[in-house]
Design an enzyme around this catalytic site. Structure first.
Site, mmCIF file in Angstrom:
data_model
loop_
_atom_site.group_PDB
_atom_site.id
_atom_site.type_symbol
_atom_site.label_atom_id
_atom_site.label_comp_id
_atom_site.label_asym_id
_atom_site.label_seq_id
_atom_site.Cartn_x
_atom_site.Cartn_y
_atom_site.Cartn_z
ATOM 1 N N ASP A 77 46.383 30.890 34.228
ATOM 2 C CA ASP A 77 46.801 32.286 34.280
ATOM 3 C C ASP A 77 47.372 32.604 35.665
ATOM 4 O O ASP A 77 46.834 32.177 36.674
ATOM 5 C CB ASP A 77 45.608 33.213 34.056
ATOM 6 C CG ASP A 77 45.079 33.114 32.637
ATOM 7 O OD1 ASP A 77 45.450 32.162 31.927
ATOM 8 O OD2 ASP A 77 44.295 33.994 32.253
ATOM 9 N N ASP A 94 45.079 30.776 21.877
ATOM 10 C CA ASP A 94 44.559 30.476 23.208
ATOM 11 C C ASP A 94 43.313 29.587 23.127
ATOM 12 O O ASP A 94 42.282 29.988 22.583
ATOM 13 C CB ASP A 94 44.245 31.827 23.888
ATOM 14 C CG ASP A 94 43.941 31.678 25.354
ATOM 15 O OD1 ASP A 94 43.900 30.544 25.846
ATOM 16 O OD2 ASP A 94 43.745 32.715 26.000
HETATM 17 C C1 GLA Z 1 43.434 33.421 28.793
HETATM 18 C C2 GLA Z 1 44.955 33.416 28.704
HETATM 19 C C3 GLA Z 1 45.472 34.772 29.138
HETATM 20 C C4 GLA Z 1 44.877 35.859 28.260
HETATM 21 C C5 GLA Z 1 43.363 35.777 28.282
HETATM 22 C C6 GLA Z 1 42.737 36.691 27.266
HETATM 23 O O1 GLA Z 1 42.978 33.552 30.086
HETATM 24 O O2 GLA Z 1 45.501 32.396 29.490
HETATM 25 O O3 GLA Z 1 46.894 34.801 29.082
HETATM 26 O O4 GLA Z 1 45.367 35.709 26.952
HETATM 27 O O5 GLA Z 1 42.912 34.471 28.012
HETATM 28 O O6 GLA Z 1 41.343 36.629 27.283
#
Ligand code: GLA
Length: 694
Positions: free
Chosen positions: A504, A441
């Site tokens: 997200d 990520d």
């Molecule tokens: C980002 C990702 C999420 C999750 C969070 C964890 O926002 O897009 O899917 O993995 O980090 O902190």
């Protein structure tokens, strides 16, 4: 972003006349005699929008906030929202008029296009023009006589970050003041299809493994228990564990396909199938399916809770329907906020004016404290994960694949230890612990890649991709960088099998419709080992740190969400807390025929066919000549849809339509098309088979 097939309507100035003369007359009435209540003075926490921020009076939407600015002017009164949003107001039937100005907010730098609607007692009573950032505010004056529920809707074209402003919004009323409320839960008019008691094999038809690497595949069979599974023609080096229904082994050194015969039998029937073990370079021949800790456990994920989730996937039967990845997301490592090396790098980078995408929350959680790495530089799990190899061994024993999470930056999104500068050691560590998937990520890597050029976007993934590829076990590589740098054009080249294409999600229509209906330009990348990840499946109960609430999507919105993810071949990773799924959610997630669309071995992308401004079909060719079709209604009210199969496919001829929600012949279908009503935000989900005359 332009959406093909949907014409832009020019901006309109001045008054709208949605209800013809009556509205005009009211609009020209300078001021009605009733009481005026400012909508921005109501409880704005009730707004459902595409991110987790809470709207504030007098501010643009989102965490960035800022003043309300539209058409070059700043407004003191009103409120902003993010992405598709809705605010529901309870009225007493004696409200007289809604007045506001609307616009796409200019505080953020993005070009956004938004449209505002008012829904009164389930009918669209105002549908504004599409408005672009930079354009003037539009005046809205709408009578509310007799209305008891008013919903203020902002609609966007796939831009989950678009900012929509309701400016100077007021309701003039003779009776009680309006109250902001949560939408009433809608009963499901279409309960989930009851799972068939007959045995059905749900193991993917084709599973990839690299030469010489360990292999594990659970034989997933749904149907009434007791149920007998037999596995035949197992190649040398493979065994079957009947207790846990797992095929294990080591792939041969030579590339090729090994065909294993599967049989299942119970009191209701018997079934035979095949599993092709495809020894080669491609992993994830069908989209990964399972569960992730993020949306339910987030910062408090633990060994204990993960085992609980996996046990729930077994207990509920969901593993038998294919939900077999168990993925630890962020927060399995320490949160080294006082680590001098990490802090120093952050400060240096931030001093150059760069912004990292991680959450700067204070570290209240003692379980997360601790050194980032041990003396040998190996990344350390936090106190909630006492023994990673024991955890993966237990998951493997049950037939699950185990996933975990890191970041190419110094910190993850949650401010935990990232892999920056330690990629090789971390890949070896993850493999040594026995993990089968890594989600990687971007987050604080924003600090390292100021230009976001394609090469900069690729670099950290090339590095980790190569490190994973060097391990003696297969680790599926899940890229998470929200679609930057056209990731779908190079994700597979850096060793990835899936990549997130957007921000997200959350459990709102705005979020899932932005991700699900848009971005089709990325879909040609879809194929075996190459999946656009639309983010997790919002079913069940979610909530940070297991403070759970039922997802706020209506039953039709859930079906739309699931159908789009199946049609577009997105990975299916359940966001909901596995241990607290209710019977309806379990049945919903046990729809083998819908899942089979997602897991179709042909692995072809779906195509979007625009039917009208608010209705569209997604069409996906399936193995064996069948075709999956979703007929979607994105509007705020039910829509009449008439579609000829010839509009959706070049193949002519007659088709038989099977309803994937009802599990039987589709009402409304003929050999040549479908006609009927599609509910608001709903979908008719069909599998078409060639109609061969008997
Ligand atoms: C980002 C990702 C999420 C999750 C969070 C964890 O926002 O897009 O899917 O993995 O980090 O902190």
């Amino acid at each position: 972003m332009k959406t093909p097939g949907l014409p832009y309507r020019p901006l309109q100035r001045g008054l709208k006349y949605p209800l013809g003369l009556a509205a005009l007359v009211l609009a020209l009435t300078a001021r009605l005699p009733g009481t005026e209540t400012r909508v921005d003075a109501l409880d704005l926490r009730e707004i459902m929008q595409s991110d987790w921020s809470v709207s504030k009076a007098g501010q643009a939407g989102g965490r960035i906030g800022g003043p309300l600015r539209v058409g070059g002017k700043t407004f003191a009164a009103g409120f902003g929202t993010v992405g598709g949003s809705r605010l529901e107001l309870a009225l007493d039937g004696r409200a007289e008029q809604f007045r506001a100005l609307t616009g796409a907010d200019e505080t953020s730098g993005w070009l956004t296009t938004v449209r505002f609607l008012l829904v009164g007692d389930g009918r669209v009573i105002y549908r504004g023009p599409w408005q672009q950032r930079g354009g003037p505010a539009v005046t809205v004056v709408v009578p509310l006589t007799g209305i008891r529920r008013l919903v203020l809707v902002a609609d966007v074209r796939g831009e989950a970050h678009a900012r929509a402003d309701w400016l100077e919004p007021v309701i003039i009323h003779a009776g009680d003041a309006p109250v902001a409320v949560a939408p009433r839960p809608e009963p499901d008019a279409l309960p989930p299809v009851a799972p068939s008691p007959s045995p059905r094999i749900n193991t993917p038809a084709r599973v990839g493994v690299r030469p010489g690497h360990p292999f594990l595949q659970r034989v997933n069979v749904s149907g009434a228990r007791p149920l007998r599974i037999t596995v035949e023609a197992l190649p040398a080096g493979f065994t079957y564990d009947p207790e846990h229904q797992v095929i294990r082994g080591t792939a041969p050194a030579a590339k090729g396909e090994l065909i294993v015969k599967l049989r299942a039998e119970n009191a209701h029937g018997r079934v035979a199938g095949e599993l092709a073990i495809v020894v080669g370079d491609t992993l994830a021949l069908t989209p990964p399916m399972g569960w992730s800790s993020w949306y339910c456990m987030s910062g408090k994920v633990s060994d204990v809770w993960v085992r609980e989730a996996a046990a729930a996937l077994l207990r509920t039967g969901l593993a038998d329907h294919g939900w077999t990845y168990v993925n630890l997301d962020d927060f399995w490592m320490t949160r080294p906020l006082a680590d001098s090396a990490i802090l120093q790098r952050l400060r240096e980078r931030e001093a150059t004016g760069r912004v990292a995408g991680y959450y700067k929350v204070p570290d209240h959680d003692p379980a997360l404290r601790g050194e980032a790495r041990d003396a040998q530089g190996r990344i350390r799990p936090n106190a909630r994960f006492p023994d990673m190899p024991a955890l993966t061994a237990w998951l493997h024993e049950q037939g699950f694949r185990a996933g975990l999470y890191s970041s190419p930056g110094v910190l993850t999104c949650g401010g935990c230890t990232g892999s920056f500068g330690h990629e090789t050691e971390d890949a070896a560590q993850f493999a040594g612990w026995g993990f089968d998937l890594l989600k990687y990520d971007w987050c604080s890597y924003y600090l390292e890649a100021p230009g976001l050029e394609r090469a900069e976007c690729m670099r950290p993934y090339e590095r980790m991709g190569a490190a994973l590829r060097a391990q003696p076990r297969d680790i599926v590589f899940s890229l998470c960088q929200y679609g930057l740098g056209a990731v779908e054009t190079w994700g597979a080249a850096v060793g990835g099998q899936l990549w997130r294409t957007g921000a997200d999600l959350n459990d709102t229509w705005g979020a899932i419709s932005a991700a699900g209906f848009f971005g089709e330009e990325r879909d040609p990348a879809t194929g075996p080992g190459s999946w656009n990840d639309l983010d997790m499946l919002m079913i069940g109960q979610i909530g940070m740190n297991r403070k759970l609430h039922e997802v706020r999507l209506t039953p039709d919105e859930r079906r739309t969400h699931f159908a789009l993810w199946c049609l577009r071949g997105s990975p299916l990773l359940l966001a909901g807390d596995a241990a607290s799924l209710d019977a309806a959610a379990i049945a919903f997630l046990s729809n083998d025929e819908a899942i089979a669309v997602n897991q179709d071995p042909l692995a072809r992308p779906a195509r979007r066919v625009v039917l009208s401004e608010t209705t569209e079909a997604w069409v996906r060719p399936l193995a064996g000549g069948a075709v999956a079709v979703g007929l979607f209604n994105r509007d705020e009210e039910a829509a009449e849809v008439h579609v000829a199969w010839s509009q959706l496919m070049s193949e002519s001829g007659a088709w038989r339509a099977h309803d994937l929600w009802r599990g039987g012949p589709a009402g409304g279908a003929t050999a040549t098309g479908w006609s009927g009503t599609v509910p608001r935000h709903g979908v008719v989900f069909l599998r078409l088979e060639r109609n061969v005359p008997p």
